[in-house]
Design a protein around this motif. Structure first.
Motif, PDB file in Angstrom:
ATOM      1  N   SER A 126       0.844  -1.189   0.000  1.00  0.00           N
ATOM      2  CA  SER A 126       0.000   0.000   0.000  1.00  0.00           C
ATOM      3  C   SER A 126       0.882   1.241   0.000  1.00  0.00           C
ATOM      4  CB  SER A 126      -0.937   0.026   1.215  1.00  0.00           C
ATOM      5  OG  SER A 126      -0.202   0.139   2.421  1.00  0.00           O
ATOM      6  N   ARG A 159      -0.346  -4.342  -6.833  1.00  0.00           N
ATOM      7  CA  ARG A 159      -1.009  -3.794  -5.651  1.00  0.00           C
ATOM      8  C   ARG A 159      -1.156  -2.274  -5.772  1.00  0.00           C
ATOM      9  NH1 ARG A 159      -2.362  -7.143  -1.025  1.00  0.00           N
ATOM     10  NH2 ARG A 159      -1.855  -9.256  -1.700  1.00  0.00           N
ATOM     11  N   HIS A 162      -4.028  -1.443  -7.963  1.00  0.00           N
ATOM     12  CA  HIS A 162      -5.262  -1.830  -7.282  1.00  0.00           C
ATOM     13  C   HIS A 162      -5.711  -0.716  -6.333  1.00  0.00           C
ATOM     14  CE1 HIS A 162      -7.760  -5.392  -7.245  1.00  0.00           C
ATOM     15  NE2 HIS A 162      -7.999  -5.197  -5.959  1.00  0.00           N
ATOM     16  N   GLN A 163      -4.784  -0.195  -5.566  1.00  0.00           N
ATOM     17  CA  GLN A 163      -5.124   0.892  -4.648  1.00  0.00           C
ATOM     18  C   GLN A 163      -5.441   2.169  -5.421  1.00  0.00           C
ATOM     19  OE1 GLN A 163      -2.353   1.634  -1.440  1.00  0.00           O
ATOM     20  NE2 GLN A 163      -3.156   3.700  -1.100  1.00  0.00           N
ATOM     21  N   PRO A 169      -8.596  -4.167  -1.406  1.00  0.00           N
ATOM     22  CA  PRO A 169      -7.288  -4.824  -1.252  1.00  0.00           C
ATOM     23  C   PRO A 169      -7.411  -6.337  -1.119  1.00  0.00           C
ATOM     24  CG  PRO A 169      -7.912  -3.641   0.748  1.00  0.00           C
ATOM     25  CD  PRO A 169      -8.890  -3.230  -0.300  1.00  0.00           C
ATOM     26  N   ALA A 172      -6.906  -8.235  -4.646  1.00  0.00           N
ATOM     27  CA  ALA A 172      -5.677  -8.064  -5.416  1.00  0.00           C
ATOM     28  C   ALA A 172      -5.087  -9.425  -5.766  1.00  0.00           C
ATOM     29  CB  ALA A 172      -4.663  -7.248  -4.619  1.00  0.00           C
TER      30      ALA A 172
END
Length: 388
Positions: A126, A159, A162-163, A169, A172
């Motif tokens: 993240s 990731r 995705h964020q 989350p 993912a």
């Protein structure tokens, strides 16, 4: 590869760059990668020493014939011939070469990115754009690292992307592949073998077509690397069965291939990012931004182009407040070209797997093949360019 290419470009500009990768070590997967002429030009611009090492370790394929044959009616000869040399030379580019992926990674690490700048077993899970500028990235073990920018280069299941797109989350990764990416409809099997076809001096790359399946093979120049962990499914036996009755050239390759080097993966791509690939000081690059089907060999090429362009845009920055505008400039420069490469590659894959239907459909088949022969040089002229 995208992270290493970008790091190589930025380190030459004296930036403090660190690469965080999920893997504990680089592992063997599949066979060679063809570095197309446009990507070779960008790679030489990024780091001439690194490029020279790639040229020495690879094998030139762009100076030989490439083309398409019918897998079962192979006696009919070439359906389409690809001329990769003429558009490359016309644009003043280097001719395409093939190199093993692991060898390419080793060259990046030897000539582009010092070992202490690469952090393995360090997955970015993240990030947070900080109010005062800069980015906080959180690794899988909870460690927090800070920088002026963060660039997600973590493949088709990133990731960071995705964020950025505000997806859950928990969804993912490849487990949710069909929800967040487009399945091509087929699976890719890859491998390397030691085998010398009779026409190796004049032919570098061949594609054999059938209905809902095809096989491509290329010269990779050197002995295949050692095998990785053996998969449970006897995939080589499956391939021999799936391609029964096809050209003897294919079965000669199968017979020369060791079972344990054959790997498989399902092929996915995504739609172009119309809503952008930048979030504050966070950017996407390569397959994390524009995953591309392999049919035109432009997935890796677009990644190296991305690295070159971002390196250009970040060159000579005096103050961190310039970063936002520079990242947006990178996004503007890359969107159209990378999106066109995605569309061309996807259309190419659809054409290949529907070959048998096209071949047996009156009027449609001949017209389709005429268009392939007509559009192929136009496509090559567009892709083989240093104007990006």
């Amino acid at each position: 590869m995208g992270g290493l290419a970008l790091a190589s470009a930025l380190i030459r500009e004296q930036y403090d760059v660190h690469v965080f990768v999920q893997a504990t070590r680089y592992r063997l997967f599949g066979g060679p990668i063809e570095i197309q002429s446009n990507a070779l030009w960008a790679l030489r611009e990024i780091n001439p020493v690194l490029y020279s090492a790639v040229e020495e370790a690879g094998v030139r394929t762009g100076d030989r014939l490439s083309g398409i044959k019918d897998g079962r009616r192979y006696e009919e000869g070439w359906l389409v011939k690809f001329d990769a040399a003429t558009p490359a030379r016309k644009a003043g580019l280097l001719l395409t070469l093939a190199i093993n992926r692991v060898v390419l990674q080793d060259i990046f690490l030897k000539y582009g990115v010092p070992e202490e700048r690469v952090h393995t077993a360090s997955r970015v899970v993240s990030y947070d754009n900080l109010d005062g500028g800069g980015v906080e990235a959180v690794l899988g073990d909870g460690t927090k690292v800070y920088g002026d920018i963060l660039v997600g280069t973590d493949g088709i299941w990133p990731r960071v992307r995705h964020q950025m797109k505000k997806l859950s989350p928990r969804e993912a990764g490849p487990k949710f592949a069909t929800k967040h990416a487009r399945y091509s409809g087929y699976t890719c099997f890859t491998g390397t073998c030691k085998q010398t076809p009779s026409d190796i001096k004049i032919v570098a790359y061949k594609v054999f077509l059938g209905q809902q399946q095809y096989l491509g093979c290329t010269d990779c120049g050197h002995d295949p690397p050692g095998a990785g962990k053996e998969d449970n499914e006897p995939m080589l036996d499956r391939l021999k069965h799936e391609f029964a009755g096809w050209s003897p050239e294919i079965h000669n390759l199968f017979d020369a291939t060791k079972t344990e080097v054959v790997k498989r993966r399902d092929l996915f791509d995504r739609l172009p990012l119309w809503d952008g690939s930048i979030d504050g000081r966070v950017a996407l690059l390569g397959n994390a931004c524009h995953p591309t089907m392999p049919n035109l060999g432009q997935g890796g090429a677009m990644t190296i182009e991305d690295a070159y362009v971002m390196g250009q845009e970040l060159r000579g920055i005096q103050q961190t407040k310039e970063l936002d505008g520079r990242l947006k400039a990178y996004e503007r420069r890359r969107f159209a070209r990378a999106s066109i490469a995605q569309v061309l590659s996807r259309n190419g894959s659809d054409l290949l797997v529907d070959w048998e239907v096209l071949r047996t459909t009156p009027i449609v088949g001949p017209v389709a093949m005429w268009f392939v022969n007509f559009l192929q040089p136009l496509t090559m002229n567009y892709l083989y360019s240093a104007q990006f």
